[in-house]
Design a protein around this motif. Structure first.
Motif, PDB file in Angstrom:
ATOM      1  N   GLN A  19       0.868  -1.174   0.000  1.00 12.10           N
ATOM      2  CA  GLN A  19       0.000   0.000   0.000  1.00 12.10           C
ATOM      3  C   GLN A  19       0.906   1.226   0.000  1.00 12.10           C
ATOM      4  N   THR A  20       0.773   2.040  -1.026  1.00 12.46           N
ATOM      5  CA  THR A  20       1.622   3.227  -1.133  1.00 12.46           C
ATOM      6  C   THR A  20       0.810   4.388  -1.681  1.00 12.46           C
ATOM      7  N   ASP A  21       1.213   5.583  -1.331  1.00 13.60           N
ATOM      8  CA  ASP A  21       0.589   6.766  -1.895  1.00 13.60           C
ATOM      9  C   ASP A  21       1.544   7.464  -2.862  1.00 13.60           C
ATOM     10  N   ALA A  22       2.543   6.723  -3.346  1.00 14.87           N
ATOM     11  CA  ALA A  22       3.514   7.282  -4.285  1.00 14.87           C
ATOM     12  C   ALA A  22       2.833   7.690  -5.582  1.00 14.87           C
ATOM     13  N   GLU A  23       3.236   8.820  -6.107  1.00 11.43           N
ATOM     14  CA  GLU A  23       2.674   9.281  -7.378  1.00 11.43           C
ATOM     15  C   GLU A  23       3.258   8.503  -8.551  1.00 11.43           C
ATOM     16  N   LEU A  47      -1.402   8.425 -14.372  1.00  9.45           N
ATOM     17  CA  LEU A  47      -2.184   7.365 -13.765  1.00  9.45           C
ATOM     18  C   LEU A  47      -2.772   6.442 -14.838  1.00  9.45           C
TER      19      LEU A  47
END
Length: 56
Positions: A19-23, A47
């Motif tokens: 789980q990551t919020d990396a762009e 994205l």
């Protein structure tokens, strides 16, 4: 001796288990030398649109 490594399978496994919020996620070979900044948007990365670039 080292066993062969299946990078596509390893990347898929990682994507499915992290789980990551990396762009952006940048995948490099272990023998790559970075000679400048990594700017994914200059190559059209966004994205849902992965990109690859030539070695320069």
């Amino acid at each position: 001796r080292y066993p062969a490594i299946n990078k596509p399978a390893a990347v898929l496994h990682w994507i499915n288990h992290v789980q990551t919020d990396a762009e952006f996620i940048v995948i490099l070979d272990a023998d790559m030398i970075m000679r400048g900044p990594i700017t994914p948007w200059e190559y059209g990365a966004k994205l849902g649109h992965p990109v690859s670039t030539p070695y320069e």
